[in-house]
Design a protein around this motif. Structure first.
Motif, PDB file in Angstrom:
ATOM      1  N   GLY A 169       0.764  -1.299  -0.047  1.00 36.63           N
ATOM      2  CA  GLY A 169      -0.019   0.017   0.128  1.00 36.63           C
ATOM      3  C   GLY A 169       0.815   1.212  -0.054  1.00 36.63           C
ATOM      4  O   GLY A 169       0.331   2.348  -0.414  1.00 36.63           O
ATOM      5  N   TRP A 170       2.112   1.142   0.183  1.00 34.92           N
ATOM      6  CA  TRP A 170       3.172   2.347   0.183  1.00 34.92           C
ATOM      7  C   TRP A 170       3.903   2.288  -1.078  1.00 34.92           C
ATOM      8  O   TRP A 170       4.100   1.402  -1.641  1.00 34.92           O
ATOM      9  CB  TRP A 170       4.189   1.990   1.407  1.00 34.92           C
ATOM     10  CG  TRP A 170       5.192   2.743   1.493  1.00 34.92           C
ATOM     11  CD1 TRP A 170       5.709   4.014   0.996  1.00 34.92           C
ATOM     12  CD2 TRP A 170       6.346   2.379   2.315  1.00 34.92           C
ATOM     13  NE1 TRP A 170       6.905   4.091   1.144  1.00 34.92           N
ATOM     14  CE2 TRP A 170       7.369   3.425   2.123  1.00 34.92           C
ATOM     15  CE3 TRP A 170       6.578   1.121   3.045  1.00 34.92           C
ATOM     16  CZ2 TRP A 170       8.672   2.968   2.688  1.00 34.92           C
ATOM     17  CZ3 TRP A 170       8.009   1.115   3.837  1.00 34.92           C
ATOM     18  CH2 TRP A 170       9.013   2.017   3.310  1.00 34.92           C
TER      19      TRP A 170
ATOM     20  N   ASP B 221       2.150   2.985  -3.868  1.00 37.40           N
ATOM     21  CA  ASP B 221       1.232   2.172  -4.555  1.00 37.40           C
ATOM     22  C   ASP B 221       0.571   3.319  -5.728  1.00 37.40           C
ATOM     23  O   ASP B 221      -0.332   4.108  -5.251  1.00 37.40           O
ATOM     24  CB  ASP B 221      -0.030   1.577  -3.874  1.00 37.40           C
ATOM     25  CG  ASP B 221      -1.203   1.049  -4.915  1.00 37.40           C
ATOM     26  OD1 ASP B 221      -1.027   1.157  -5.909  1.00 37.40           O
ATOM     27  OD2 ASP B 221      -1.951   0.390  -3.996  1.00 37.40           O
TER      28      ASP B 221
ATOM     29  N   SER C  96      -1.608   3.254  -7.892  1.00 32.24           N
ATOM     30  CA  SER C  96      -3.038   3.025  -7.854  1.00 32.24           C
ATOM     31  C   SER C  96      -3.764   3.630  -6.996  1.00 32.24           C
ATOM     32  O   SER C  96      -5.100   3.703  -6.862  1.00 32.24           O
ATOM     33  CB  SER C  96      -3.279   1.636  -8.397  1.00 32.24           C
ATOM     34  OG  SER C  96      -3.320   0.913  -7.161  1.00 32.24           O
ATOM     35  N   CYS C  97      -3.081   4.069  -5.924  1.00 27.36           N
ATOM     36  CA  CYS C  97      -3.698   4.639  -4.487  1.00 27.36           C
ATOM     37  C   CYS C  97      -4.576   5.936  -4.745  1.00 27.36           C
ATOM     38  O   CYS C  97      -3.915   6.922  -5.384  1.00 27.36           O
ATOM     39  CB  CYS C  97      -3.115   4.722  -3.712  1.00 27.36           C
ATOM     40  SG  CYS C  97      -3.718   5.084  -1.878  1.00 27.36           S
ATOM     41  N   LYS C  98      -5.796   6.119  -4.502  1.00 23.04           N
ATOM     42  CA  LYS C  98      -6.526   7.268  -4.591  1.00 23.04           C
ATOM     43  C   LYS C  98      -7.060   7.668  -3.462  1.00 23.04           C
ATOM     44  O   LYS C  98      -7.477   7.065  -2.787  1.00 23.04           O
ATOM     45  CB  LYS C  98      -7.890   7.065  -5.523  1.00 23.04           C
ATOM     46  CG  LYS C  98      -7.656   6.263  -6.853  1.00 23.04           C
ATOM     47  CD  LYS C  98      -6.782   7.358  -7.858  1.00 23.04           C
ATOM     48  CE  LYS C  98      -6.581   6.967  -9.171  1.00 23.04           C
ATOM     49  NZ  LYS C  98      -5.834   7.596 -10.071  1.00 23.04           N
TER      50      LYS C  98
ATOM     51  N   PRO D  43      -2.121  13.054  -1.241  1.00 20.35           N
ATOM     52  CA  PRO D  43      -1.119  12.047  -0.965  1.00 20.35           C
ATOM     53  C   PRO D  43       0.060  12.502   0.000  1.00 20.35           C
ATOM     54  O   PRO D  43       0.337  13.791  -0.041  1.00 20.35           O
ATOM     55  CB  PRO D  43      -0.492  11.912  -2.241  1.00 20.35           C
ATOM     56  CG  PRO D  43      -0.876  13.045  -3.168  1.00 20.35           C
ATOM     57  CD  PRO D  43      -2.061  13.783  -2.599  1.00 20.35           C
TER      58      PRO D  43
ATOM     59  N   GLU E  62      -0.359   4.693   6.313  1.00 19.29           N
ATOM     60  CA  GLU E  62      -1.047   4.022   5.405  1.00 19.29           C
ATOM     61  C   GLU E  62      -2.251   3.402   6.431  1.00 19.29           C
ATOM     62  O   GLU E  62      -3.451   3.405   5.937  1.00 19.29           O
ATOM     63  CB  GLU E  62      -0.232   3.038   5.011  1.00 19.29           C
ATOM     64  CG  GLU E  62      -1.161   1.894   3.910  1.00 19.29           C
ATOM     65  CD  GLU E  62      -0.178   0.524   3.799  1.00 19.29           C
ATOM     66  OE1 GLU E  62      -0.903  -0.490   3.328  1.00 19.29           O
ATOM     67  OE2 GLU E  62       0.911   0.466   4.361  1.00 19.29           O
TER      68      GLU E  62
ATOM     69  N   CYS F  39      -2.628   7.902   1.194  1.00 17.75           N
ATOM     70  CA  CYS F  39      -1.843   7.200   0.096  1.00 17.75           C
ATOM     71  C   CYS F  39      -0.308   8.019   0.565  1.00 17.75           C
ATOM     72  O   CYS F  39      -0.357   8.917   0.380  1.00 17.75           O
ATOM     73  CB  CYS F  39      -2.291   7.788  -1.273  1.00 17.75           C
ATOM     74  SG  CYS F  39      -3.977   7.196  -1.702  1.00 17.75           S
TER      75      CYS F  39
ATOM     76  N   THR G 160      -2.367  10.267  -8.724  1.00 13.16           N
ATOM     77  CA  THR G 160      -3.615  10.228  -7.832  1.00 13.16           C
ATOM     78  C   THR G 160      -4.814  11.100  -8.168  1.00 13.16           C
ATOM     79  O   THR G 160      -5.819  11.068  -7.425  1.00 13.16           O
ATOM     80  CB  THR G 160      -2.951  10.697  -6.314  1.00 13.16           C
ATOM     81  OG1 THR G 160      -2.278  12.036  -6.460  1.00 13.16           O
ATOM     82  CG2 THR G 160      -1.751   9.615  -5.833  1.00 13.16           C
TER      83      THR G 160
END
Length: 293
Positions: free
Chosen positions: A44-45, A47, A49-51, A59, A82, A87, A126
């Motif tokens: 998740g870090w 990433d 694709s994180c929104k 972010p 996280e 994000c 993002t």
């Protein structure tokens, strides 16, 4: 050994260590470092694709300190943020040729250009219009060059510095000995421009702070420890100007003994203040018990 001789030996050791950083390393060392970074626990870090959520619409970009990198500086703080719904991203910067793993050694203005490009990449991925920056040591100071000289203020909402080298350091007095070592400044600058630029009174520091510490439109938070032995005197870390909050960690928890490295690597009390700075509308009181969060 007389005390002054111990000090001179310590300073000479520091210079030799800096010079050693210019020694080429093997391709095997490069491969080992790359493999470590590839397998780092960054679920998740980083990433892309994180929104960002409505609760945390910006972010967070983590900016490591001198001799650190985008992984080891953030093994605790990145998952901490996280887990709180952010994000989270981190970059490597300031690399010197032939020196893997240990970064933030190159010219600071060039490092700021790398940060600028990375923030653009994060914002594009993002869809956010602004980012928040959290940096440790040089990582809490170098972004100020980006904000002041590279247009970063239009893309950054807040800068949180953990033990930042805001006005240059005396390195517990060791830099005062430079004039007694002919050629020492040249050796230091050749080994690592960033180390030389971070000395109190350097041309870089004078230019960075000319006209004030801050720029309009950005919120600044400094989190310092009185036990800092690297960025000294520790109160030089604090900023002055509009939208500035300076925090001494021992004012929140007198039992906190973290020094320069630990406050950025694993101090949950400092991290609670980071979370408060990123989301001041939902801030909660930081105490010694915050270490359990």
């Amino acid at each position: 050994m007389l005390p002054w001789k111990r000090v001179l030996r310590s300073f000479a050791t520091l210079l030799l260590a800096a010079a050693a950083l210019t020694v080429p390393v093997t391709s095997a060392a490069h491969a080992e470092t790359a493999a470590f970074a590839e397998s780092a626990p960054t679920s998740g870090w980083n990433d892309f694709s994180c929104k960002p959520s409505a609760a945390h619409p910006r972010p967070v970009v983590l900016v490591h300190g001198t001799l650190a990198n985008s992984v080891d500086n953030w093994l605790v703080l990145a998952p901490y943020l996280e887990d709180r719904g952010y994000c989270v991203f981190s970059l490597d910067y300031g690399q010197l040729p032939g020196v893997p793993f240990f970064h933030a050694l190159g010219p600071i203005d060039k490092s700021a250009e790398q940060l600028s490009a990375y923030v653009d990449k994060v914002l594009a991925a993002t869809g956010a219009t602004k980012a928040d920056l959290v940096g440790h040591s040089q990582g809490g100071m170098m972004p100020r060059y980006y904000l002041k000289f590279l247009g970063g203020a239009a893309k950054v909402n807040a800068l949180v510095g953990i033990a930042p080298n805001s006005h240059g350091t005396t390195l517990s007095g060791l830099t005062n000995l430079l004039p007694f070592f002919p050629g020492a400044e040249d050796v230091l600058n050749a080994a690592s421009p960033a180390l030389a630029q971070q000395i109190a009174g350097s041309d870089f520091m004078t230019n960075l702070n000319a006209g004030g510490d801050t720029v309009p439109g950005v919120r600044y938070t400094v989190i310092a420890t009185k036990y800092d032995e690297v960025v000294t005197p520790y109160r030089t870390q604090f900023l002055t100007g509009a939208n500035v909050k300076n925090v001494l960690i021992q004012d929140l928890c007198p039992l906190d003994l973290s020094e320069h490295a630990l406050i950025g690597l694993m101090d949950k009390i400092a991290f609670h203040e980071v979370a408060n700075a990123l989301d001041p509308a939902r801030a909660t009181r930081t105490t010694c018990a915050s270490a359990l969060s």
